[in-house]
Design a protein around this motif. Structure first.
Motif, mmCIF file in Angstrom:
data_model
loop_
_atom_site.group_PDB
_atom_site.id
_atom_site.type_symbol
_atom_site.label_atom_id
_atom_site.label_comp_id
_atom_site.label_asym_id
_atom_site.label_seq_id
_atom_site.Cartn_x
_atom_site.Cartn_y
_atom_site.Cartn_z
ATOM 1 N N THR A 187 0.858 -1.190 0.000
ATOM 2 C CA THR A 187 0.000 0.000 0.000
ATOM 3 C C THR A 187 0.894 1.241 0.000
ATOM 4 O O THR A 187 1.105 1.864 1.047
ATOM 5 C CB THR A 187 -0.932 0.015 1.229
ATOM 6 O OG1 THR A 187 -0.129 -0.181 2.414
ATOM 7 C CG2 THR A 187 -1.964 -1.093 1.147
ATOM 8 N N SER B 67 0.728 4.544 2.392
ATOM 9 C CA SER B 67 -0.354 4.226 3.327
ATOM 10 C C SER B 67 -0.292 5.118 4.553
ATOM 11 O O SER B 67 0.774 5.446 5.052
ATOM 12 C CB SER B 67 -0.278 2.754 3.734
ATOM 13 O OG SER B 67 1.000 2.427 4.219
ATOM 14 N N VAL C 231 -7.631 1.188 3.265
ATOM 15 C CA VAL C 231 -6.332 1.785 3.579
ATOM 16 C C VAL C 231 -6.204 3.077 2.777
ATOM 17 O O VAL C 231 -6.283 3.059 1.541
ATOM 18 C CB VAL C 231 -5.169 0.840 3.229
ATOM 19 C CG1 VAL C 231 -3.835 1.497 3.573
ATOM 20 C CG2 VAL C 231 -5.323 -0.492 3.953
ATOM 21 N N GLN D 121 -4.171 6.149 1.193
ATOM 22 C CA GLN D 121 -2.826 6.216 0.635
ATOM 23 C C GLN D 121 -2.571 7.615 0.072
ATOM 24 O O GLN D 121 -3.170 8.005 -0.920
ATOM 25 C CB GLN D 121 -2.653 5.171 -0.468
ATOM 26 C CG GLN D 121 -2.808 3.741 0.023
ATOM 27 C CD GLN D 121 -2.874 2.745 -1.108
ATOM 28 O OE1 GLN D 121 -3.901 2.140 -1.380
ATOM 29 N NE2 GLN D 121 -1.748 2.565 -1.792
ATOM 30 N N SER E 299 0.035 0.456 9.452
ATOM 31 C CA SER E 299 0.468 1.009 8.174
ATOM 32 C C SER E 299 1.736 1.826 8.358
ATOM 33 O O SER E 299 1.965 2.410 9.419
ATOM 34 C CB SER E 299 -0.632 1.877 7.553
ATOM 35 O OG SER E 299 -1.005 2.927 8.429
ATOM 36 N N THR F 280 1.117 -2.321 4.609
ATOM 37 C CA THR F 280 0.226 -2.441 5.766
ATOM 38 C C THR F 280 0.299 -3.887 6.217
ATOM 39 O O THR F 280 0.001 -4.803 5.448
ATOM 40 C CB THR F 280 -1.208 -2.060 5.412
ATOM 41 O OG1 THR F 280 -1.245 -0.713 4.945
ATOM 42 C CG2 THR F 280 -2.118 -2.182 6.634
#
Length: 466
Positions: free
Chosen positions: A121, A124, A140, A142, A454, A460
């Motif tokens: 990610t 993140s 999540v 980002q 994260s 993550t």
């Protein structure tokens, strides 16, 4: 055997018979001893070889995962590559504790944190989750990328499947391409997701059961195009949903009220905090909760005191005197409200981001006699960015994401347990990573408890609580 043959070959005279019987009895006892204990002796003699071939894995008193092997000494599995064998250690732990291993809900502070999954990610920042129609979804945020929505697969694989990227009709919309703050909530049983961006506007999404994805419902604009939202919270008062969005620069909090007739949130410009001519120096976070029939909204100010507001029927949001000034504790990055003891005791938590040296964070507990939140104690954090309080069974936990000091990309994040006896937080686990930006507790529909961590490094990681 040699002694037995020797005895059998002797010419036993009657006068020697008692002595012969005594020797034979001793030999027989020795033979029985060897038959019974020879396997044990063999195992004990070969134990050092087996230990050297397969190191022992355990947790020390500080919650570090330790690998101990003959010749190598002690290695902390704390993202510190002491022996240049971090990859080997990760593989070893994965082989000893498979993701599909049975996992029980922890009923005490004595449990393991098992690495469950790691998602790529990039950028993140924050994590949110919600349950809907028998499924658990994880989002999540980002920064500089479109935020991602994952579905938890409760099968033996125990993994997350990418479902959606939160694209909008405007590719340059900062509400998706620069998202930093998330808040998932439900209105009428339908999941909603507020995504606060880094500038101009934030976005509100509503889940579509037909497509199984989020759809953009509306944009939530800041007063000026030079401002951005910092922090988002949702609270229900008298059956009406409210969204609180911090604004920076500008030093205020926007209050958006849900209009059920049009199924949209509205803000008329006058619904802002503070409720007087003052302004916050820099809003960093907002949080809300209901306690004892009262509804509170907390606002953290990076260069000033955090403030607490209460919703008063017929009047609206009013500044509360339940939180005394704490100007000796600046640099508040996040503020969290939570309850313990079955919802009968209220707490307020502030975590602090000191850029050059470690800074303590602080726990306050509501005193029903004095009517104020009183400081209980300070606890260790290292340039913390976010804190989350949650319950697992009868236990309450506080997870803190630590970003780390400059030139330190390996700072641990902390998991604290609330001690009902002392009323204080005690450090029970460390989570290795560094540059941590967000942390969240996830309780899936199949009963799995996880911590999602994260990091700015672009991943993550989910840790299973067993």
């Amino acid at each position: 055997i040699f002694l037995s043959l020797s005895l059998s070959s002797q010419d036993h005279r009657p006068r020697d018979r008692p002595r012969d019987l005594e020797i034979f009895s001793c030999v027989r006892a020795m033979f029985r001893f060897m038959v019974q204990w020879l396997p044990v002796i063999f195992v004990l003699l070969s134990l050092p070889l087996s230990l050297a071939a397969r190191p022992r894995v355990f947790a020390d008193d500080d919650g570090n995962l330790v690998v101990e092997s003959t010749g190598d000494g002690k290695v902390l599995f704390n993202n510190v590559d002491v022996l240049g064998r971090l990859t080997e250690l990760e593989a070893l732990v994965a082989s000893l504790i498979p993701a599909s291993a049975p996992c029980l809900e922890p009923n005490s502070f004595d449990f393991e944190l098992r690495p469950q999954a790691t998602l790529s990610t990039p950028g993140s920042y924050a994590v949110a989750s919600f349950d809907h129609r028998g499924e658990t979804m994880v989002v999540v945020s980002q920064a500089q990328f479109n935020s991602s929505v994952f579905r938890w697969d409760p099968s033996g694989a125990g993994r997350f499947e990418l479902v959606q990227r939160l694209d909008s009709d405007d590719p340059g919309d900062p509400a998706t391409s620069m998202s930093r703050y998330l808040h998932a909530f439900s209105i009428g049983g339908i999941p909603h997701l507020a995504v606060a961006g880094s500038s101009v506007s934030s976005a509100l999404y509503r889940f579509n059961d037909g497509s199984g994805m989020f759809e953009l419902l509306q944009r939530l604009a800041t007063p000026l195009t030079t401002q951005r939202h910092a922090g988002v919270a949702h609270v229900v008062v008298g059956g009406v949903s409210w969204l609180a969005l911090g604004v920076h620069p500008g030093g205020l909090v926007q209050l958006w009220e849900y209009d059920g007739a049009v199924q949209r949130f509205r803000h008329d410009g006058s619904q802002t905090l503070p409720d007087d001519a003052r302004l916050f120096a820099q809003v960093t976070a907002v949080d809300a909760f209901a306690f004892g029939g009262r509804t509170f909204l907390a606002v953290s100010d990076f260069f000033g005191d955090p403030e607490l507001y209460e919703f008063v029927s017929g009047t609206g949001w009013q500044r509360s005197t339940a939180l005394p000034a704490a100007s000796t504790y600046p640099f508040v990055r996040d503020i969290t409200l939570f309850t313990t003891a079955g919802g009968t005791v209220a707490h307020l938590l502030t975590v602090h981001e000191q850029t050059s040296t470690p800074a303590d964070s602080h726990l306050y507990t509501y005193n029903s006699v004095s009517g104020v939140f009183e400081e209980v104690h300070a606890f260790d954090t290292v340039r913390s960015t976010l804190a989350r309080a949650f319950d697992v069974g009868p236990r309450t936990f506080v997870a803190v994401a630590n970003y780390g000091l400059p030139n330190d990309e390996n700072a641990d994040s902390f998991l604290y347990g609330y001690n009902q006896t002392t009323g204080r937080l005690q450090l029970i686990r460390r989570l290795p990573s560094g540059l941590n930006t967000g942390i969240e507790h996830i309780h899936t529909v199949d009963g799995t408890n996880m911590l999602a961590l994260s990091t700015e490094k672009g991943s993550t990681t989910f840790y299973r609580m067993c």
